[in-house]
Scaffold this motif. Sequence first.
Motif, PDB file in Angstrom:
ATOM      1  N   ARG A 371      -2.993   4.368  -8.152  1.00  0.00           N
ATOM      2  CA  ARG A 371      -1.788   3.997  -7.460  1.00  0.00           C
ATOM      3  C   ARG A 371      -1.935   2.944  -7.453  1.00  0.00           C
ATOM      4  O   ARG A 371      -1.380   1.063  -7.723  1.00  0.00           O
ATOM      5  CB  ARG A 371      -1.091   4.996  -7.084  1.00  0.00           C
ATOM      6  N   ALA A 372      -2.591   2.418  -6.077  1.00  0.00           N
ATOM      7  CA  ALA A 372      -3.309   1.166  -5.465  1.00  0.00           C
ATOM      8  C   ALA A 372      -4.141   0.310  -6.449  1.00  0.00           C
ATOM      9  O   ALA A 372      -3.309  -1.599  -6.073  1.00  0.00           O
ATOM     10  CB  ALA A 372      -4.041   1.515  -4.054  1.00  0.00           C
ATOM     11  N   VAL A 373      -4.415   0.315  -7.873  1.00  0.00           N
ATOM     12  CA  VAL A 373      -4.981  -0.703  -8.381  1.00  0.00           C
ATOM     13  C   VAL A 373      -4.031  -1.091  -9.338  1.00  0.00           C
ATOM     14  O   VAL A 373      -4.693  -2.435  -9.383  1.00  0.00           O
ATOM     15  CB  VAL A 373      -6.687   0.074  -8.950  1.00  0.00           C
ATOM     16  N   LEU A 374      -3.263   0.189  -9.898  1.00  0.00           N
ATOM     17  CA  LEU A 374      -2.685  -0.040 -10.261  1.00  0.00           C
ATOM     18  C   LEU A 374      -1.598  -1.668 -10.018  1.00  0.00           C
ATOM     19  O   LEU A 374      -0.806  -2.008 -10.500  1.00  0.00           O
ATOM     20  CB  LEU A 374      -1.744   0.960 -11.010  1.00  0.00           C
ATOM     21  N   LYS A 375      -0.730  -1.150  -8.432  1.00  0.00           N
ATOM     22  CA  LYS A 375       0.067  -2.002  -8.007  1.00  0.00           C
ATOM     23  C   LYS A 375      -0.089  -3.106  -7.967  1.00  0.00           C
ATOM     24  O   LYS A 375      -0.335  -4.535  -7.807  1.00  0.00           O
ATOM     25  CB  LYS A 375       0.966  -1.337  -7.055  1.00  0.00           C
ATOM     26  N   LEU A 376      -2.228  -3.629  -7.825  1.00  0.00           N
ATOM     27  CA  LEU A 376      -2.681  -4.669  -7.448  1.00  0.00           C
ATOM     28  C   LEU A 376      -2.204  -5.429  -8.597  1.00  0.00           C
ATOM     29  O   LEU A 376      -2.494  -6.757  -8.745  1.00  0.00           O
ATOM     30  CB  LEU A 376      -4.252  -4.143  -7.150  1.00  0.00           C
ATOM     31  N   LEU A 377      -2.781  -4.849  -9.841  1.00  0.00           N
ATOM     32  CA  LEU A 377      -2.732  -5.824 -10.895  1.00  0.00           C
ATOM     33  C   LEU A 377      -1.437  -6.163 -11.266  1.00  0.00           C
ATOM     34  O   LEU A 377      -2.013  -6.855 -11.747  1.00  0.00           O
ATOM     35  CB  LEU A 377      -2.828  -4.515 -12.136  1.00  0.00           C
ATOM     36  N   VAL A 378      -0.459  -4.954 -11.087  1.00  0.00           N
ATOM     37  CA  VAL A 378       1.018  -6.388 -11.075  1.00  0.00           C
ATOM     38  C   VAL A 378       1.643  -7.495 -10.493  1.00  0.00           C
ATOM     39  O   VAL A 378       2.178  -8.003 -11.340  1.00  0.00           O
ATOM     40  CB  VAL A 378       2.288  -4.489 -10.810  1.00  0.00           C
ATOM     41  N   GLY A 445       7.634  10.141  -7.815  1.00  0.00           N
ATOM     42  CA  GLY A 445       8.239  10.754  -6.876  1.00  0.00           C
ATOM     43  C   GLY A 445       6.676  10.883  -5.550  1.00  0.00           C
ATOM     44  O   GLY A 445       6.887  10.956  -4.579  1.00  0.00           O
ATOM     45  N   ILE A 446       5.742  10.024  -6.346  1.00  0.00           N
ATOM     46  CA  ILE A 446       4.300   9.477  -5.443  1.00  0.00           C
ATOM     47  C   ILE A 446       4.374   8.661  -4.437  1.00  0.00           C
ATOM     48  O   ILE A 446       5.470   7.055  -4.743  1.00  0.00           O
ATOM     49  CB  ILE A 446       3.343   9.567  -5.901  1.00  0.00           C
ATOM     50  N   ARG A 447       4.685   8.730  -3.458  1.00  0.00           N
ATOM     51  CA  ARG A 447       5.001   7.511  -2.257  1.00  0.00           C
ATOM     52  C   ARG A 447       3.637   7.825  -1.538  1.00  0.00           C
ATOM     53  O   ARG A 447       3.015   8.123  -1.349  1.00  0.00           O
ATOM     54  CB  ARG A 447       5.762   8.132  -1.115  1.00  0.00           C
ATOM     55  N   ALA A 448       3.099   6.121  -1.128  1.00  0.00           N
ATOM     56  CA  ALA A 448       2.292   5.687  -0.469  1.00  0.00           C
ATOM     57  C   ALA A 448       1.929   6.821   1.283  1.00  0.00           C
ATOM     58  O   ALA A 448       3.172   6.696   2.387  1.00  0.00           O
ATOM     59  CB  ALA A 448       1.950   4.468  -0.264  1.00  0.00           C
ATOM     60  N   LYS A 449       0.767   7.313   1.185  1.00  0.00           N
ATOM     61  CA  LYS A 449       0.297   8.475   2.345  1.00  0.00           C
ATOM     62  C   LYS A 449      -0.121   7.054   2.688  1.00  0.00           C
ATOM     63  O   LYS A 449      -1.546   6.603   2.374  1.00  0.00           O
ATOM     64  CB  LYS A 449       0.014   9.418   1.973  1.00  0.00           C
ATOM     65  N   GLU A 450      -1.239   7.357   4.197  1.00  0.00           N
ATOM     66  CA  GLU A 450      -2.162   7.092   5.007  1.00  0.00           C
ATOM     67  C   GLU A 450      -3.154   7.213   4.491  1.00  0.00           C
ATOM     68  O   GLU A 450      -3.159   8.857   4.149  1.00  0.00           O
ATOM     69  CB  GLU A 450      -2.458   7.852   6.473  1.00  0.00           C
ATOM     70  N   PRO A 451      -4.764   6.856   3.987  1.00  0.00           N
ATOM     71  CA  PRO A 451      -4.527   5.379   4.467  1.00  0.00           C
ATOM     72  C   PRO A 451      -4.200   4.538   3.776  1.00  0.00           C
ATOM     73  O   PRO A 451      -4.600   2.777   3.481  1.00  0.00           O
ATOM     74  CB  PRO A 451      -5.748   5.402   4.950  1.00  0.00           C
ATOM     75  N   TRP A 452      -2.713   5.216   3.057  1.00  0.00           N
ATOM     76  CA  TRP A 452      -2.374   3.899   1.480  1.00  0.00           C
ATOM     77  C   TRP A 452      -0.951   3.028   2.135  1.00  0.00           C
ATOM     78  O   TRP A 452      -0.775   2.033   1.055  1.00  0.00           O
ATOM     79  CB  TRP A 452      -2.667   4.604   0.372  1.00  0.00           C
ATOM     80  N   LEU A 453      -0.698   3.173   3.127  1.00  0.00           N
ATOM     81  CA  LEU A 453       0.749   2.850   3.185  1.00  0.00           C
ATOM     82  C   LEU A 453       0.725   1.177   2.903  1.00  0.00           C
ATOM     83  O   LEU A 453       1.995   0.192   2.774  1.00  0.00           O
ATOM     84  CB  LEU A 453       0.618   2.849   4.996  1.00  0.00           C
ATOM     85  N   PHE A 454      -0.578   0.456   3.076  1.00  0.00           N
ATOM     86  CA  PHE A 454      -0.373  -1.002   2.574  1.00  0.00           C
ATOM     87  C   PHE A 454       0.297  -1.187   1.803  1.00  0.00           C
ATOM     88  O   PHE A 454       0.796  -2.329   1.328  1.00  0.00           O
ATOM     89  CB  PHE A 454      -1.784  -1.512   2.884  1.00  0.00           C
ATOM     90  N   THR A 455       0.047  -0.125   0.683  1.00  0.00           N
ATOM     91  CA  THR A 455       0.613  -0.840  -0.597  1.00  0.00           C
ATOM     92  C   THR A 455       1.717  -1.176  -1.122  1.00  0.00           C
ATOM     93  O   THR A 455       2.850  -1.322  -2.082  1.00  0.00           O
ATOM     94  CB  THR A 455       0.259   0.897  -1.556  1.00  0.00           C
ATOM     95  N   ASN A 456       2.649  -0.416  -0.141  1.00  0.00           N
ATOM     96  CA  ASN A 456       4.508  -0.586   0.429  1.00  0.00           C
ATOM     97  C   ASN A 456       4.507  -1.700   0.237  1.00  0.00           C
ATOM     98  O   ASN A 456       6.123  -1.737  -0.317  1.00  0.00           O
ATOM     99  CB  ASN A 456       5.012   0.229   1.480  1.00  0.00           C
ATOM    100  N   ASN A 457       3.605  -2.770   0.910  1.00  0.00           N
ATOM    101  CA  ASN A 457       3.831  -4.443   0.235  1.00  0.00           C
ATOM    102  C   ASN A 457       3.389  -4.911  -0.973  1.00  0.00           C
ATOM    103  O   ASN A 457       4.267  -6.542  -0.829  1.00  0.00           O
ATOM    104  CB  ASN A 457       3.309  -5.047   1.496  1.00  0.00           C
ATOM    105  N   TRP A 458       3.277  -3.847  -1.858  1.00  0.00           N
ATOM    106  CA  TRP A 458       2.963  -4.655  -2.918  1.00  0.00           C
ATOM    107  C   TRP A 458       4.732  -4.162  -3.993  1.00  0.00           C
ATOM    108  O   TRP A 458       3.998  -4.420  -5.464  1.00  0.00           O
ATOM    109  CB  TRP A 458       1.811  -4.249  -4.145  1.00  0.00           C
TER     110      TRP A 458
END
Length: 458
Positions: A371-378, A445-458
């Motif tokens: 999910r983090a990689v895909l959000k970065l690509l967006v 329904g997936i939300r960022a959890k530790e240690p991936w909270l930084f993806t909320n800013n994406w």
Amino acid sequence: MWSLKHKTHNCERCGNNFSSRSALRHHFHVKHLGRIHCDTCGQKFSQGGPQDHVEIYYEKTHPGNQGSGCNIERETRFVAPEMSMSCRMCSKQFGTVHAREHHEKQEHHFTAGKRAQMSMAFKPESILAYKTPLEVEKFLEAKLRPNSVLRRACASEVEGMIALIKEVFPLPVAHVSKGGSYIKGTDSQDWSDVDVVVFSDAFKSLEDCKRKTPAILEDLVGNLLTSSWRNRLIFGERTPFSLRLYFKCSKAHHGHSFDIMPCYDILGPALLTGFKKSFYNQIYLCNDNDKIQLYSMALLKYQVAFVKASTERVKNLMRLVKHWFRTSFTKPTEENKFRRLPSSYAMELLTIYVWELAGKPVFFSFVQGLRAVLKLLVQYQEICIVWHRYYKPTCTVFQKVISKQNRPIVLDPVNPTFNVCANSNAWDEVAHVARQSLLKPLFNGIRAKEPWLFTNNW
């Protein structure tokens, strides 16, 4: 922030700026006047040269394929030839990405709807329809991660093939560098590639290597065809500097794609600190893409070491990212045959970057990581990734390159002159497919959890 205090004159052909009209005229005369753009392969070559580009160049680089046009599906591994600024439909080159996109809209009616139609195609084997992280873990173990027993059997086979290459190579072999997904440990059950760069002291210089390599590859093919393993080799396309073949393992029904590349040993056994600045400067100042390719081959083992240092779980995440790539995009058609998606190396580096942002966790959720990689690509237009392990922020070449590059930027960790993202002219398509992928059941329904909270800013 830098600002221009004076008026500049822009070259419409390549996008460079000049301080005066006379400087612009001189540049245009030297760099562009009398040079023809090939609509088939996108290259530029001298008009009225001693050899016809189509009949000579294409027949030499694509034997047995005359009349069918350029076969340029092979991933460019070491050089970024400003592919990001070439049209997806006709391959014309532009000075800026904006100019290229304007051309695509005006000349080819490449609208947002057409982009969606020509880019996205989720295949049945995609994991995006899964609903739980456990299903992803099971799929990874069953379908992607190579079987450990089979991999041990492959190890001796691959090393045997490399030994054969060294044995029948037409010149004395000083040493070889090995790369590719198999060597890095990012291969999957259905795809494994091996790069073999063969260094020989018989080459007197880079120019000597460039001149002799086509004939050496021709001799190498002949030697391999007379070897005892000839029935296990399927030869693919050949470029002026590499030979591609498929090597069939003796056990199970699988094999490995090999790329064999002769090279002049410009670096020697190690990339010494005192030599790095000079070496990077030579690449930066070089205007010959063929020589840049040869320069960059010498860095292969350092690229491999950078990726190989990742943990096994990160490599599994790379496998998932690359599987998403293979199962989410349409194949190019005749209409958009010049579309180039990012390389697998670019995807590996983006995955490492996301993992490092998360604090390099030993254990983590693959769903969160993907999910983090895909959000970065967006948000590809904001990507600017640099690792300062082999070159520092004060490196002159780095400063010059970073000031000129269009985003997305992912500088090769061992080569500050190489933006691995510049090999692709379809980042907007990647962002579109990534955005649609995030709407699939796997991320519902997936939300960022530790240690991936930084993806909320994406």
